[in-house]
Structures are given as structure tokens and as C-alpha cells.
Design a protein around this motif. Structure first.
Motif, mmCIF file in Angstrom:
data_model
loop_
_atom_site.group_PDB
_atom_site.id
_atom_site.type_symbol
_atom_site.label_atom_id
_atom_site.label_comp_id
_atom_site.label_asym_id
_atom_site.label_seq_id
_atom_site.Cartn_x
_atom_site.Cartn_y
_atom_site.Cartn_z
ATOM 1 N N LEU A 1 -10.208 -6.926 -1.979
ATOM 2 C CA LEU A 1 -10.024 -5.558 -1.692
ATOM 3 C C LEU A 1 -8.880 -5.084 -2.693
ATOM 4 O O LEU A 1 -9.413 -3.826 -3.265
ATOM 5 C CB LEU A 1 -9.401 -5.590 -0.201
ATOM 6 C CG LEU A 1 -9.075 -3.891 0.322
ATOM 7 C CD1 LEU A 1 -10.477 -3.097 0.409
ATOM 8 C CD2 LEU A 1 -8.392 -4.060 1.677
ATOM 9 N N PHE B 1 1.222 3.692 -1.230
ATOM 10 C CA PHE B 1 2.023 3.086 -0.370
ATOM 11 C C PHE B 1 1.567 2.589 0.917
ATOM 12 O O PHE B 1 1.909 1.508 1.301
ATOM 13 C CB PHE B 1 3.265 4.149 -0.343
ATOM 14 C CG PHE B 1 4.360 3.756 0.717
ATOM 15 C CD1 PHE B 1 4.961 2.414 0.695
ATOM 16 C CD2 PHE B 1 4.664 4.376 1.873
ATOM 17 C CE1 PHE B 1 5.910 2.099 1.418
ATOM 18 C CE2 PHE B 1 5.523 3.878 2.725
ATOM 19 C CZ PHE B 1 6.240 2.716 2.502
ATOM 20 N N PRO B 2 0.860 3.609 1.448
ATOM 21 C CA PRO B 2 0.455 2.983 3.061
ATOM 22 C C PRO B 2 -0.559 1.851 2.903
ATOM 23 O O PRO B 2 -0.594 0.881 3.539
ATOM 24 C CB PRO B 2 -0.651 4.284 3.345
ATOM 25 C CG PRO B 2 -0.166 5.377 2.519
ATOM 26 C CD PRO B 2 0.376 4.764 1.307
ATOM 27 N N PHE B 3 -1.313 1.775 1.611
ATOM 28 C CA PHE B 3 -2.209 0.433 1.369
ATOM 29 C C PHE B 3 -1.384 -0.727 1.133
ATOM 30 O O PHE B 3 -1.366 -1.665 1.856
ATOM 31 C CB PHE B 3 -2.838 0.688 0.087
ATOM 32 C CG PHE B 3 -3.985 -0.426 -0.421
ATOM 33 C CD1 PHE B 3 -4.970 -0.901 0.735
ATOM 34 C CD2 PHE B 3 -3.847 -1.111 -1.648
ATOM 35 C CE1 PHE B 3 -5.584 -1.858 0.126
ATOM 36 C CE2 PHE B 3 -4.485 -2.181 -1.850
ATOM 37 C CZ PHE B 3 -5.294 -2.393 -1.125
ATOM 38 N N THR C 1 2.441 -5.885 5.972
ATOM 39 C CA THR C 1 2.734 -5.927 7.157
ATOM 40 C C THR C 1 2.022 -6.926 7.530
ATOM 41 O O THR C 1 2.011 -7.916 8.520
ATOM 42 C CB THR C 1 2.926 -4.532 7.824
ATOM 43 O OG1 THR C 1 1.785 -3.992 7.569
ATOM 44 C CG2 THR C 1 4.406 -4.107 7.688
ATOM 45 N N PHE C 2 0.661 -6.653 7.332
ATOM 46 C CA PHE C 2 -0.621 -7.554 8.060
ATOM 47 C C PHE C 2 -0.326 -9.119 7.620
ATOM 48 O O PHE C 2 -0.328 -9.892 8.611
ATOM 49 C CB PHE C 2 -1.873 -6.990 7.329
ATOM 50 C CG PHE C 2 -3.204 -7.643 7.976
ATOM 51 C CD1 PHE C 2 -3.652 -7.303 9.372
ATOM 52 C CD2 PHE C 2 -3.842 -8.645 7.465
ATOM 53 C CE1 PHE C 2 -4.816 -7.758 9.657
ATOM 54 C CE2 PHE C 2 -4.892 -9.201 8.057
ATOM 55 C CZ PHE C 2 -5.243 -8.936 9.362
ATOM 56 N N PHE D 1 1.908 -1.162 2.210
ATOM 57 C CA PHE D 1 2.552 -1.418 3.389
ATOM 58 C C PHE D 1 1.518 -2.195 4.698
ATOM 59 O O PHE D 1 2.052 -2.991 5.056
ATOM 60 C CB PHE D 1 3.077 -0.074 3.868
ATOM 61 C CG PHE D 1 3.863 -0.083 5.109
ATOM 62 C CD1 PHE D 1 5.237 -0.276 5.052
ATOM 63 C CD2 PHE D 1 3.430 -0.067 6.558
ATOM 64 C CE1 PHE D 1 6.079 -0.407 6.138
ATOM 65 C CE2 PHE D 1 4.215 -0.331 7.474
ATOM 66 C CZ PHE D 1 5.624 -0.517 7.162
ATOM 67 N N SER D 2 0.158 -1.414 4.579
ATOM 68 C CA SER D 2 -0.549 -2.272 5.453
ATOM 69 C C SER D 2 -0.839 -3.691 4.993
ATOM 70 O O SER D 2 -0.650 -4.649 6.028
ATOM 71 C CB SER D 2 -2.030 -1.580 5.616
ATOM 72 O OG SER D 2 -1.641 -0.134 5.558
ATOM 73 N N LEU D 3 -0.864 -4.020 3.733
ATOM 74 C CA LEU D 3 -1.211 -5.445 3.330
ATOM 75 C C LEU D 3 -0.024 -6.021 3.576
ATOM 76 O O LEU D 3 0.002 -7.304 4.169
ATOM 77 C CB LEU D 3 -1.498 -5.207 1.692
ATOM 78 C CG LEU D 3 -2.968 -5.251 1.414
ATOM 79 C CD1 LEU D 3 -2.919 -4.960 -0.248
ATOM 80 C CD2 LEU D 3 -3.659 -6.376 1.799
ATOM 81 N N LEU E 1 -8.890 -9.802 1.184
ATOM 82 C CA LEU E 1 -7.653 -9.172 1.009
ATOM 83 C C LEU E 1 -7.541 -8.958 -0.477
ATOM 84 O O LEU E 1 -7.479 -7.886 -1.098
ATOM 85 C CB LEU E 1 -6.659 -9.671 1.616
ATOM 86 C CG LEU E 1 -6.465 -9.568 3.237
ATOM 87 C CD1 LEU E 1 -5.086 -9.973 3.762
ATOM 88 C CD2 LEU E 1 -6.694 -8.060 3.547
#
Lengths: 75, 257, 212
Positions: free
Chosen positions: B131, B93-95, B101-102, B97-99, B128
Motif C-alpha cells: 500500500l 499526514f492522515p495516511f 497507530t495501526f 498517522f493511520s499506518l 501495508l
């Protein structure tokens, strides 16, 4: 023919590929609309799929745009 | 002339030069300078962090507007990932979410006049996408070992079709990072060029006198409409990027489909 | 359009130089870097790659990759360690609070239901008791009434029988006197008609007549 001129012609031809993407995207939306009008209650749950399919189809048009760009600036 | 040049907005300019390697002559070695692109990457991260931290600072039971928007963003990404990759996928989820939002904030920042669009450079979107694929392949092999390769062998397919199906699956897997990165890059680039071209029409028509001013109304309306469309595209592309990431992560979590 | 603009840019590289140099110079001045070297680099960079479409310019790749890695890693760390747990904890707190509230509401509703049931049971019991009491009282009154009535009836019956006896006695007495009255009357009548007659013969005649 000069190589430069051939590049421009090639770029122009490459953009024709976007016509296919246009047909595909319009097909997606028209089918979605006809389906949504038949069963409006199920439509909101499918907007995610709609957007997703649109993006997948549109990407192919973007590819031809990219080919045009590469012909113009890279090749 | 630079004002109406639709390509000029993508030029990367060094702001704090950092050069490594090379023999000291111009153009040699690697240029790690802090550029306008880097500035907007940092701004994007700063904006996201500020937004999420501010939204969660009050911790009130009945959320304010800011807190509610932060929570909606959180729930939106969480639901998207949960529906695509299941409960097991929530560790990413953090990954995701970061993608999301970024990409979203970078796209939206790019729509502000005079701002640089980070995602309009193919190397950023490729990085990206690579990644994402690295995480998918890495986690797939880490979690399932060689069984991860079952991803390329669809269940229930008769053996004699496999020589055809498996290469297709492998090619489609390999084309994922390409389509993932080029889709985002192409959409943003094409949108910005179109926007700039139409805005350029306004400028060049305006230079022709009163008749030009009259004629410039049409491209001006067009520019406004395309700006609205580009806001939609910015959000949709961020969403698509995140959805596809979730689906690819689902392959890593449940390879036998 | 793209091509035209691209051509324009290629035609006027001098203007580009001015802009880029101006920016770089200003930044350099604040950071006190060797200005001459940077200018040379920037110029060479710009001059060398001005005909490259900027998104495809490999010279910018290292810088973009480095800063993307730095900023995205920072974003990931900030999100995963700091921001998202906070938002998640808020949401969980609210969910827990709502669940607890719903559970409390359920508990109170159950309590209310139990209270209502208890009340209804008590009411029913009271009703039954009241009915019982009423029936008992009614029965008692009925039996009392019955005994009283019996007593009164017995009393009345005895009085009636005694009265009847008295009447019979009186009647008998009256009947015995009738003969004497008749004899006296007959003696008087006979005396008036015939003359003196003995009372005993009259009495015998009356008895003979009353026997016929």
C-alpha cells in the motif's frame, strides 16, 4: 542424507547470519555512545537516527531468521 | 500441548465463516471468514478511534492527561513526517498517522496474553508495505509525471557510472517493500516465539517437581525481561515503519534528490 | 525449539481439532449457520493445513487481506475526516490563543513603555518649567533688590552730602566765632595786664596775629 535432515541443518546454518546483524547493531550503539560522550548536547537529537539505523541493521538479522523459518516450514 | 507450543499463537481460527467461490467442497474457493485476526484488526481500529476521539472530546485549552497524550501522538507523527518529507508531504499526514497507530496498537495488543498479533502475519505487513509503495509510485507519477523516474538517476553522477548506478537504485527501490514488510513481520514473529519458548520452559520445568520450580525462576525472569524488550520493539518497529514511509513519501514528493 | 513444538503439533492434531471445533461451533450456534457444513470445512481446513506454518498459510490470505482492507480503510477515513481535524483544530486554537495572548502582552508592554516615556517627558518638562520659574523669580528678586539698594544708597548719599554741608557750615560758623572769642579773651587778658584797651585795637591785633 534425508531431505528433512538437510532442512534442519540449513536452518541452523541460516541462523548464523544473525551474528553479522549482532555485530552491526553493537557497532551502531558503541559508536553512538562514544559520539554521545564526546558531545552529549548533540546526542538527544540523534536518537531517531540511532533507532532508525538499528532497525535497518536488525532487519538483516531478521532476514536470516526468516530464511530459517522458510527452510523449516515452507521449503 | 497447545499451551506450550510457540506456533499455536499464530493460528488463525474462523469465527464467522464466509466462503466465496469454490465448488462447495472443503478447502476450495476463497475463505473470507471473520477470523480472530480480523477481530483484532477491528479492535485495533476501534481502540485507536476511541483513543483519539476521547482525547479530543474536551477541547480544553489546558489539556488533561488523556488529551495531552493524544496531542503528543499527533505532534510526534506530524514532526516525523514534516522533518522527512517537508511541508508538501503533510498531505499524507492522515495516511502516515493511520499506518503508525495501526502498527503500534496492533503490536501492543499482541503483547497482551491470549491476544492475537495482527502484524505477526506476513500477508498483513506485505499488504501495508505494498500500500505504501503504491501510494509512493502513484503519487509520484501523478505529481511529476515521467520526471518521477529521475528518482533512479542521482543528480551529480557522471554519465559513465549511470549504467551501474541506475540498476542499483532500481533494485534498492524494489527491495523497499520487501524489507519494510519483512522487518516488521520478523521482529514481531521472532519476539513472540522467543517469549513463548521461554514461557514454555517455565511450564515444562514446573512439571518436574520442586527442583524444576527452582530452575523455572531463571526462564521466568527472562520472560519478564523479554516482555519489556518486546514493548520496546513494538514501539520501535511502528516508529521505523512510519519513518521509512515518510522517507519513501519524500521521494514521491521530491524525486530529484 | 521451534521445530520441536512444530513436531508436537503435528503429532497431536486431534487436540487442535477439538479446540477449533469448539470455538467454531459456539460461534455458529449464535449465528444459526448450517453447522454441519462449517464443521466439515473447518476440519478439512485444519486437517489440510495443520503442517503449514500459520503466517505462511495461503488459505488465510484472502480473509486477512479483506479484513485488513476494511479495517484500515475505516481507520483512514475516521482519522482523516473526523479525528485528526479535531486534534489539529485544538492545537491550532491553542496556538492562535497563545499567539494572540503574546501579541496582547506585547501591545500592553508597548503601551506601558509609551506611558513611561510620556511620564518621563512630562516630568522633564515640569522640571524645566520649575527651573525656569525659579530662575525668573530669582532674577526678579535680584533686580528688585538692586533697585531698592540703589535707592537706599542714593538716599544715603544725599543724606551724607547734606550732613557734610551742614558740618561744613557749622565749622565755618564756628571758625568765624573763634576770632571774636580770641579777641574777647585777648582784650580781657590785656585789660588785666595793661589796663583798658579799646576793643577795636585788640581786634586788629588779633587779626594781625592770626594772619602771621
Amino acid at each position: 542424507m534425508e531431505a528433512e535432515a538437510a532442512k534442519f541443518i540449513g536452518a541452523g546454518i541460516a541462523t548464523l547470519g544473525m551474528a553479522g546483524a549482532a555485530l552491526g547493531v553493537s557497532n551502531i550503539f558503541s559508536n553512538f555512545l562514544s559520539g554521545a560522550l564526546r558531545n552529549p548536547s548533540a546526542a538527544p537529537s540523534q536518537t531517531g537516527n540511532l533507532i532508525f539505523g538499528m532497525a535497518m541493521t536488525e532487519a538483516l538479522g531478521i532476514f536470516s531468521f526468516l530464511v530459517a523459518l522458510i527452510l523449516l516450514f515452507v521449503a | 500441548m497447545a499451551g506450550t507450543d510457540p506456533i499455536h499463537q499464530f493460528v488463525i481460527e474462523d469465527m464467522i465463516p464466509i466462503h466465496l467461490g469454490g465448488d462447495g467442497t472443503a478447502g476450495s474457493g476463497l475463505n473470507f471468514s471473520f477470523t480472530n485476526s480480523s477481530l483484532f484488526m477491528v479492535l485495533t481500529v476501534a481502540a485507536i478511534t476511541t483513543f483519539v476521539l476521547l482525547a479530543s472530546s474536551k477541547r480544553s485549552l489546558v489539556p488533561s492527561r488523556l488529551q495531552l497524550s493524544g496531542e503528543l501522538l499527533y505532534e510526534f507523527v506530524a514532526n516525523m513526517l514534516r522533518s522527512s518529507a517537508g511541508k508538501e508531504g503533510m498531505k499524507f499526514f492522515p495516511f502516515v498517522f493511520s499506518l503508525f497507530t495501526f502498527v503500534l496498537f496492533a503490536n501492543l495488543f499482541g503483547l497482551v496474553p491470549y491476544f492475537f498479533t495482527v502484524t505477526s502475519h506476513i500477508i498483513v505487513t506485505v499488504a501495508l508495505a505494498v500500500l505504501v509503495m503504491t501510494v509512493v509510485i502513484g503519487y509520484g507519477f501523478f505529481r511529476h509525471g515521467p520526471k518521477f523516474l529521475k528518482l533512479f538517476v542521482p543528480a551529480g553522477v557522471p554519465g559513465y557510472v549511470l549504467p551501474i548506478v541506475v540498476p542499483i537504485e532500481i533494485i534498492s527501490f524494489l527491495s523497499r517493500p520487501v524489507s519494510l514488510s519483512v522487518r516488521l513481520f520478523g521482529n514481531i514473529l521472532a519476539g513472540h516465539i522467543t517469549l513463548k519458548v521461554f514461557a514454555g520452559f517455565v511450564v515444562s520445568l514446573g512439571a518436574l517437581g520442586w527442583l524444576g520450580w527452582l530452575g523455572a525462576i531463571l526462564p521466568l525472569i527472562m520472560t519478564v525481561a523479554i516482555t519489556a524488550l518486546e514493548f520496546l520493539v513494538a514501539a520501535v518497529q511502528a516508529y521505523v515503519f512510519a519513518v521509512l514511509t515518510s522517507m519513501y513519501l519524500n521521494d514521491a514528493v521530491h524525486p530529484s534528490h | 525449539m521451534v521445530t520441536q513444538a512444530y513436531a508436537q503439533e503435528a503429532v497431536t492434531p486431534a487436540e487442535e481439532h477439538v479446540t477449533v471445533d469448539g470455538t467454531t461451533g459456539a460461534v455458529d450456534a449464535t449465528h444459526a449457520d448450517p453447522t454441519a457444513d462449517t464443521h466439515a470445512t473447518t476440519e478439512a481446513h485444519d486437517g489440510g493445513h495443520s503442517d503449514v506454518f500459520p503466517p505462511f498459510d495461503p488459505a488465510t490470505f484472502p480473509s486477512q487481506l479483506l479484513w485488513l482492507a476494511i479495517s484500515f480503510a475505516a481507520l483512514y477515513l475516521l482519522m482523516s475526516k473526523l479525528a485528526l481535524p479535531r486534534v489539529g483544530s485544538i492545537l491550532e486554537e491553542r496556538k492562535a490563543r497563545i499567539d494572540a495572548d503574546i501579541a496582547a502582552a506585547d501591545a500592553s508592554r508597548q503601551k506601558t513603555d509609551a506611558a513611561i516615556a510620556a511620564y518621563e517627558a512630562a516630568l522633564a518638562a515640569a522640571k524645566a518649567k520649575a527651573q525656569g520659574i525659579a530662575a525668573e523669580t530669582g532674577d526678579a528678586i535680584k533686580t528688585e533688590l538692586a533697585t531698592k539698594r540703589k535707592a537706599v544708597e542714593a538716599d544715603l548719599a544725599s543724606k551724607v552730602t547734606s550732613a557734610e554741608a551742614r558740618i561744613a557750615a557749622t565749622k565755618a560758623a564756628a571758625m568765624s566765632h573763634v576770632d571774636e572769642i580770641a579777641a574777647e579773651t585777648a582784650q580781657t587778658v590785656v585789660t588785666q595786664l595793661v589796663g583798658d584797651v579799646s576793643a577795636d585795637s585788640v581786634r586788629a591785633a588779633v587779626a594781625k596775629a592770626s594772619k602771621e
